[in-house]
Write a protein that holds these residues in place. Structure first.
Motif, PDB file in Angstrom:
ATOM      1  N   LEU A 165       0.829  -1.200   0.000  1.00 49.81           N
ATOM      2  CA  LEU A 165       0.000   0.000   0.000  1.00 49.81           C
ATOM      3  C   LEU A 165       0.867   1.256   0.000  1.00 49.81           C
ATOM      4  N   VAL A 166       1.854   1.276   0.895  1.00 49.38           N
ATOM      5  CA  VAL A 166       2.716   2.454   0.978  1.00 49.38           C
ATOM      6  C   VAL A 166       3.482   2.618  -0.336  1.00 49.38           C
ATOM      7  N   LYS A 167       3.989   1.513  -0.858  1.00 52.80           N
ATOM      8  CA  LYS A 167       4.747   1.566  -2.111  1.00 52.80           C
ATOM      9  C   LYS A 167       3.867   2.111  -3.243  1.00 52.80           C
ATOM     10  N   HIS A 168       2.654   1.572  -3.315  1.00 53.15           N
ATOM     11  CA  HIS A 168       1.749   1.953  -4.391  1.00 53.15           C
ATOM     12  C   HIS A 168       1.400   3.434  -4.342  1.00 53.15           C
ATOM     13  N   SER A 169       1.307   3.996  -3.141  1.00 57.71           N
ATOM     14  CA  SER A 169       0.917   5.399  -3.027  1.00 57.71           C
ATOM     15  C   SER A 169       1.995   6.334  -3.570  1.00 57.71           C
ATOM     16  N   PHE A 170       3.228   5.809  -3.690  1.00 62.95           N
ATOM     17  CA  PHE A 170       4.327   6.642  -4.197  1.00 62.95           C
ATOM     18  C   PHE A 170       4.662   6.332  -5.652  1.00 62.95           C
ATOM     19  N   GLN A 171       3.833   5.519  -6.307  1.00 71.67           N
ATOM     20  CA  GLN A 171       4.209   5.098  -7.651  1.00 71.67           C
ATOM     21  C   GLN A 171       3.988   6.184  -8.692  1.00 71.67           C
ATOM     22  N   GLY A 172       4.609   5.978  -9.840  1.00 69.41           N
ATOM     23  CA  GLY A 172       4.437   6.907 -10.946  1.00 69.41           C
ATOM     24  C   GLY A 172       5.690   7.728 -11.167  1.00 69.41           C
ATOM     25  N   GLY A 173       5.678   8.540 -12.219  1.00 70.38           N
ATOM     26  CA  GLY A 173       6.850   9.350 -12.556  1.00 70.38           C
ATOM     27  C   GLY A 173       7.187  10.283 -11.409  1.00 70.38           C
ATOM     28  N   ASP A 174       6.195  11.008 -10.936  1.00 67.47           N
ATOM     29  CA  ASP A 174       6.366  11.848  -9.754  1.00 67.47           C
ATOM     30  C   ASP A 174       5.831  11.073  -8.562  1.00 67.47           C
ATOM     31  N   PRO A 175       6.726  10.669  -7.649  1.00 64.75           N
ATOM     32  CA  PRO A 175       6.270   9.804  -6.557  1.00 64.75           C
ATOM     33  C   PRO A 175       5.183  10.443  -5.700  1.00 64.75           C
ATOM     34  N   PHE A 176       5.106  11.771  -5.700  1.00 66.64           N
ATOM     35  CA  PHE A 176       4.112  12.414  -4.832  1.00 66.64           C
ATOM     36  C   PHE A 176       2.866  12.832  -5.591  1.00 66.64           C
ATOM     37  N   ALA A 177       2.747  12.351  -6.847  1.00 72.03           N
ATOM     38  CA  ALA A 177       1.635  12.778  -7.692  1.00 72.03           C
ATOM     39  C   ALA A 177       0.294  12.493  -7.026  1.00 72.03           C
ATOM     40  N   SER A 178       0.135  11.273  -6.487  1.00 72.72           N
ATOM     41  CA  SER A 178      -1.143  10.911  -5.873  1.00 72.72           C
ATOM     42  C   SER A 178      -1.451  11.829  -4.697  1.00 72.72           C
ATOM     43  N   TYR A 179      -0.419  12.108  -3.923  1.00 76.79           N
ATOM     44  CA  TYR A 179      -0.634  12.958  -2.748  1.00 76.79           C
ATOM     45  C   TYR A 179      -1.035  14.366  -3.168  1.00 76.79           C
ATOM     46  N   ARG A 180      -0.347  14.856  -4.227  1.00 72.34           N
ATOM     47  CA  ARG A 180      -0.682  16.203  -4.700  1.00 72.34           C
ATOM     48  C   ARG A 180      -2.132  16.264  -5.155  1.00 72.34           C
ATOM     49  N   LEU A 181      -2.520  15.210  -5.882  1.00 71.20           N
ATOM     50  CA  LEU A 181      -3.879  15.152  -6.405  1.00 71.20           C
ATOM     51  C   LEU A 181      -4.894  15.135  -5.253  1.00 71.20           C
ATOM     52  N   VAL A 182      -4.589  14.290  -4.279  1.00 70.10           N
ATOM     53  CA  VAL A 182      -5.482  14.168  -3.135  1.00 70.10           C
ATOM     54  C   VAL A 182      -5.581  15.496  -2.388  1.00 70.10           C
ATOM     55  N   ALA A 183      -4.435  16.177  -2.263  1.00 70.87           N
ATOM     56  CA  ALA A 183      -4.403  17.425  -1.492  1.00 70.87           C
ATOM     57  C   ALA A 183      -5.109  18.553  -2.233  1.00 70.87           C
ATOM     58  N   ARG A 203      -7.966  18.452  -3.637  1.00 65.84           N
ATOM     59  CA  ARG A 203      -9.432  18.388  -3.545  1.00 65.84           C
ATOM     60  C   ARG A 203      -9.920  18.890  -2.195  1.00 65.84           C
ATOM     61  N   ALA A 204     -10.770  19.868  -2.219  1.00 69.57           N
ATOM     62  CA  ALA A 204     -11.308  20.410  -0.960  1.00 69.57           C
ATOM     63  C   ALA A 204     -12.053  19.330  -0.180  1.00 69.57           C
ATOM     64  N   ALA A 205     -12.703  18.413  -0.931  1.00 73.59           N
ATOM     65  CA  ALA A 205     -13.496  17.373  -0.266  1.00 73.59           C
ATOM     66  C   ALA A 205     -12.622  16.504   0.643  1.00 73.59           C
ATOM     67  N   ASN A 206     -11.373  16.292   0.236  1.00 68.22           N
ATOM     68  CA  ASN A 206     -10.485  15.479   1.065  1.00 68.22           C
ATOM     69  C   ASN A 206     -10.130  16.200   2.360  1.00 68.22           C
ATOM     70  N   TRP A 207      -9.926  17.529   2.223  1.00 71.13           N
ATOM     71  CA  TRP A 207      -9.620  18.291   3.436  1.00 71.13           C
ATOM     72  C   TRP A 207     -10.806  18.285   4.380  1.00 71.13           C
ATOM     73  N   SER A 208     -11.989  18.362   3.816  1.00 68.23           N
ATOM     74  CA  SER A 208     -13.137  18.370   4.724  1.00 68.23           C
ATOM     75  C   SER A 208     -13.335  16.980   5.333  1.00 68.23           C
ATOM     76  N   ALA A 250      -7.100   6.586  -3.473  1.00 67.22           N
ATOM     77  CA  ALA A 250      -7.496   5.846  -2.264  1.00 67.22           C
ATOM     78  C   ALA A 250      -6.252   5.376  -1.503  1.00 67.22           C
ATOM     79  N   THR A 251      -5.238   4.927  -2.229  1.00 69.53           N
ATOM     80  CA  THR A 251      -4.026   4.466  -1.532  1.00 69.53           C
ATOM     81  C   THR A 251      -3.313   5.627  -0.850  1.00 69.53           C
ATOM     82  N   ALA A 252      -3.309   6.797  -1.500  1.00 67.70           N
ATOM     83  CA  ALA A 252      -2.645   7.950  -0.887  1.00 67.70           C
ATOM     84  C   ALA A 252      -3.373   8.354   0.399  1.00 67.70           C
ATOM     85  N   LEU A 253      -4.706   8.417   0.320  1.00 65.18           N
ATOM     86  CA  LEU A 253      -5.473   8.750   1.528  1.00 65.18           C
ATOM     87  C   LEU A 253      -5.264   7.690   2.620  1.00 65.18           C
TER      88      LEU A 253
END
Lengths: 569, 361
Positions: free
Chosen positions: A45-63, A65-70, A266-269
């Motif tokens: 799970l942790v590995k998958h959340s960092f996957q992709g060209g930019d390892p933090f892409a999922s996190y950036r995407l998640v961050a 969205r206002a809905a995630n913050w709420s 979902a993995t990033a969250l």
């Protein structure tokens, strides 16, 4: 005969023959299962959340969205509120049942701890009958019956979620406080009395400082438990105005998109939510629940006399139990028995028709069978693996034995939602194994999640058996494996039975992981109840809820009976 | 019955050596005690004989069969060593009856239930517990549990019987009784016994030979009387029986004897000692409490001191006498008890001198 000749006839064996044996094989299998079921899913799970060209892409995407913050705000709000309620309920109740001459203190202790074994989402379903906006029975009683001005208290609200979570996690504080109180040497309080402190002063200056740590630890457990909770916000959150969203429901929402991008978010969250697991060891230790197990309680503690407050205390305790635990379960029972919910309470309206209807559905039979099968298999697997690991750590003389404990605890500390996402990653295609939509998938998740409970109970049992018991068997001619099977296992049988039920009970009504892992052929009682509740048939849902509660309470009673009251609540 | 040979046996954990160079041959039918303070390695040595602990060096041979030899890759599992062992905690299995406990070693060897029960009954008879085979272990007293453990250890007629502090959990009277019983059983069965204890009176009462251990090494081996009368060093002298340890200067010396002037005592304390110490050097002197006698009328070669405590012990009187800066302990015949505050002139009938070297006590 020469020396060399002699030891050749004696049969030369490799050194360490103690472990080059069936016993070693069993140990290796247990460690393998531990790594595959407990460590791999979370690591992937942790590995998958960092996957992709930019390892933090999922996190950036998640961050972004206002809905995630709420949702994060929702999680923190609900968890803080619930921890506060658990603390405010648990501290006085824990002290009352453990330290005072409250009538029936032991029984109250069990009753007040009931929410510990009953899944919280079942409580939420029960409360919907009592406090839904207009139709809730309590609301109707308040407005129609007592003529109160319209004040519909709705359970479909942020406050409602906080209240139910708080109530259902209060046993963590209650038990921590009760046990901390019992650990206090009565002489310490007596010395304060002799020194001139009144009873209130003694409580403030001596008792409270000694239980404070445990109480806060219990509240932290409640906080973490609420962060990880899915059922209550999922049942109540969407219909609240404004809707309440938390991380776990948000993750489920991403999964329901059935897209790669959704899954990645979902993995990033989930990885964010997994941070909660870091605080778990601290909470376990301070609450004292890591040492909870040995049955013996220090005797000779004289209960505090409540005097003229005794009746008031009894009434208070009864009211808390009635309002928080008894009422929603009663509501479930009544609603499951009412032929037509709209017609209200009357003898003619009582019938078993819903039970008949629900249980005749093939899906219900399947769910019932699945839940029994899964809970029993998970319990057996967890006791087998957990018992073996505990044995290896206690008796194996392994240099690295200490790592077994944190590894076994990892899935228990991780929120169920997170573990389930990890299980999807680990068992759907990785290394050619695809368990999706099978019972194996659910079994793996259940057994991993509750392994720690079995492990701890088995370890507590083994700790009470002196190694010389097995050594005496070895000297008598028993192999290592035989000394374990014929001497150690019978001696810890009580602990193993208790461990089995400790895994069986939460598995039987499990919802959080099941809702993410079940398939068309693998509904469980939890998933079926949830779907009935949300979409079609609340009466049928209450039938399943009553069944789950009944089986869990029966199991609990069985554990208490078998262990002479030492285990279970 | 069989011999037991330990050759340069050693056990260490990392750099910490628990047992070092343990070399000893135990004859068939012999009763040998490992005696020493806790942590001296006696239990570890016993466990290496049992196969419950693996040596890191040296060899163990039981009845001519090599069972442990790490250098040669030999290790026979404990269950294949055909030993009997009694544990300090007795280790009776609570889920089996007394009879099942005793019969279990036979069960493991495929003996039929009937024969097992008969043998267990016979063994229980032997340890004076006839008819108690159906009881649960927890229904028995400590002494009875100990006897069950003994019966279980002896049921398959082991070559060697290992006893790990088996009497330490019992009260004094029972301890004495069981000492005698174990000794009696051993004589009747002719079994070789290794007995681990930290209680010197137990070791002296039961053993053919005592092996005194300290810090993982053998300090002295011999029959009890020999160790008591001829201790090899101050440690052995102090560990077996009571001893007054004093200091002095050697005035003259011969072979195996010397005359020493004790320092720090009042009077003119000159004693004749056994032991070879060079004239003019300082020596440690050991005098047993019972070797002091009150010598009225004499003046030379006497220690004088004041009685500070008198304890009546029935058969004798335990006295403390302050002399100079030292306190002496005396065991006097009950009839000759002095009074508190009396001034006594004392003579030592026997004393042993040890050269003061690098301190070994």
């Amino acid at each position: 005969m020469s020396n060399r000749m002699r030891h050749q006839t004696a049969g030369i064996k490799p050194s360490r023959s103690g472990w080059a044996s069936p016993a070693a094989l069993v140990g290796a299998v247990a460690v393998g299962l531990l790594l595959y079921f407990c460590v791999l899913p979370l690591a992937l799970l942790v590995k998958h959340s960092f996957q992709g060209g930019d390892p933090f892409a999922s996190y950036r995407l998640v961050a972004s969205r206002a809905a995630n913050w709420s949702a994060l705000k929702g999680t923190l709000t609900v968890a803080s509120g619930a921890a506060a309620i658990a603390f405010l309920l648990g501290v006085p109740l824990g002290w009352l049942v453990a330290a005072t001459d409250l009538p029936g203190a032991r029984s109250w202790r069990s009753l007040l701890a009931l929410p510990y074994v009953v899944p919280a989402y079942i409580g939420a379903v029960g409360w919907t009958y009592l406090l839904s906006d207009r139709a809730g029975w309590l609301n109707r009683l308040l407005t129609e019956g007592l003529g109160a001005p319209a004040l519909p208290v709705s359970i479909y609200s942020l406050e409602g979620i906080i209240f139910i979570e708080g109530v259902f996690f209060s046993p963590f504080v209650l038990m921590a406080v009760a046990e901390a109180v019992e650990r206090i040497d009565p002489a310490l309080e007596e010395a304060a009395r002799v020194s001139g402190a009144g009873p209130v002063r003694v409580w403030l200056d001596v008792t409270w400082p000694m239980v404070r740590r445990a109480a806060l630890g219990g509240a932290l457990l409640a906080f973490l438990g609420t962060c990880a909770s899915y059922g209550v916000p999922a049942v109540l959150g969407p219909s609240a105005r404004p809707p309440v969203s938390v991380l776990t429901t948000r993750i489920k929402g991403y999964i329901d998109l059935h897209t790669t991008g959704g899954f990645r978010q979902a993995t990033a969250l989930s990885a964010v939510l997994l941070l909660a697991a870091l605080a778990f060891p601290l909470a376990e230790r301070t609450s004292g629940s890591d040492s909870r197990s040995a049955g013996s309680r220090p005797a000779g503690r004289k209960p505090v006399a409540l005097g003229r407050w005794r009746t008031a205390a009894l009434a208070g305790v009864g009211a808390v139990f009635g309002l928080t635990t008894f009422l929603p379960i009663l509501a479930l029972l009544i609603s499951s028995l009412m032929e037509n919910v709209g017609r209200g309470f009357s003898w003619e309206n009582l019938s078993l028709v819903h039970y008949w209807v629900v249980l005749r559905r093939p899906e219900a039979g399947l769910a019932l069978r699945n839940s029994f099968l899964l809970a029993a298999s998970a319990a057996t697997l967890a006791v087998g693996v957990g018992g073996t690991l505990a044995l290896m750590q206690a008796r194996g003389g392994l240099r690295w034995g200490w790592v077994l404990t944190p590894l076994a605890w990892l899935p228990y500390a991780a929120p169920g939602t997170v573990l389930a996402i990890g299980a999807i990653l680990a068992y759907t295609g990785a290394w050619g194994i695809n368990l999706y939509g099978t019972l194996w998938m659910l079994l793996a998740a259940y057994a991993a999640k509750y392994l720690a409970l079995a492990y701890r109970m088995a370890a507590a049992g083994i700790e009470q058996v002196h190694p010389s018991m097995e050594e005496a068997a070895r000297i008598s001619g028993a192999s290592r494996l035989r000394s374990i099977l014929e001497v150690l296992v019978p001696m810890v049988r009580g602990h193993l039975v208790a461990a089995w039920f400790l895994v069986f009970m939460p598995s039987f009504g499990e919802l959080t992981m099941s809702i993410l892992l079940f398939g068309p052929d693998t509904p469980t009682l939890g998933t079926m109840l949830f779907e009935l509740q949300s979409y079609e048939d609340p009466s049928a849902a209450s039938v399943l809820a009553v069944l789950i509660v009944a089986v869990i309470l029966l199991s609990n009673a069985l554990v208490r009976r078998l262990s002479g009251g030492r285990y279970g609540i | 019955m069989s011999t037991l040979e330990l050759r340069a046996l050693g056990r260490s954990y990392g750099t910490h050596a628990v047992v070092t160079g343990f070399d000893q041959k135990i004859a068939s039918g012999e009763f040998v005690s490992f005696l020493g303070p806790s942590g001296c390695g006696k239990t570890t040595t016993l466990r290496m004989i049992a196969g419950l602990d693996e040596p890191t060096s040296g060899e163990v041979e039981i009845g001519g069969r090599l069972v442990s030899a790490p250098a040669r890759g030999v290790f026979v599992a404990p269950e294949e060593r055909r030993l009997g062992m009694v544990f300090q905690s007795y280790a009776l299995w609570p889920h089996m009856t007394v009879g099942e406990n005793v019969g279990y070693p036979l069960k493991l060897r495929g003996v039929s239930r009937q024969e097992r029960d008969a043998a267990a009954a016979r063994m229980l008879e032997l340890v004076h517990l006839g008819g108690l085979g159906g009881r649960q272990p927890h229904q028995l007293s400590g002494g009875q549990q100990q006897r069950v453990a003994l019966a279980r250890a002896l049921v398959m007629e082991p070559e060697v019987l290992l006893l790990d502090e088996p009497l330490s959990n019992l009260d004094a009277q029972l301890r004495e009784e069981l000492r005698f019983e174990i000794k009696d059983l051993q004589r009747r069965l002719g079994v070789t016994v290794v007995f681990v204890t930290h209680d010197q009176s137990e070791a002296m009462a039961m053993s053919d030979r005592i092996i005194v251990m300290r810090e993982g090494r053998i300090r002295q081996v011999g029959p009890p009387a020999e160790l008591y009368d001829h201790p090899a060093d101050l440690f052995v002298a102090g560990f077996l029986g009571l001893a007054n340890v004093l200091e002095g200067v050697v005035e003259s010396s011969g072979s195996e004897s010397c005359r020493v002037r004790l320092s720090g005592l009042a009077g003119q304390p000159v004693v004749d000692c056994r032991g070879t110490v060079a004239t003019g050097s300082r020596a440690d002197i050991v005098i047993r409490p019972e070797h002091f006698e009150v010598a009225p009328g004499e003046t030379t070669g006497l220690v004088s001191g004041k009685v500070t405590r008198v304890t009546f012990l029935g058969d004798r009187v335990d006295c403390r006498v302050a002399s100079g800066g030292a306190e002496l302990r005396l065991a006097l015949a009950a009839g000759s008890a002095p009074c508190l505050g009396d001034t006594l002139a004392l003579r030592a009938r026997d004393a042993v001198a040890f050269a003061q070297g690098p301190r070994n006590g």
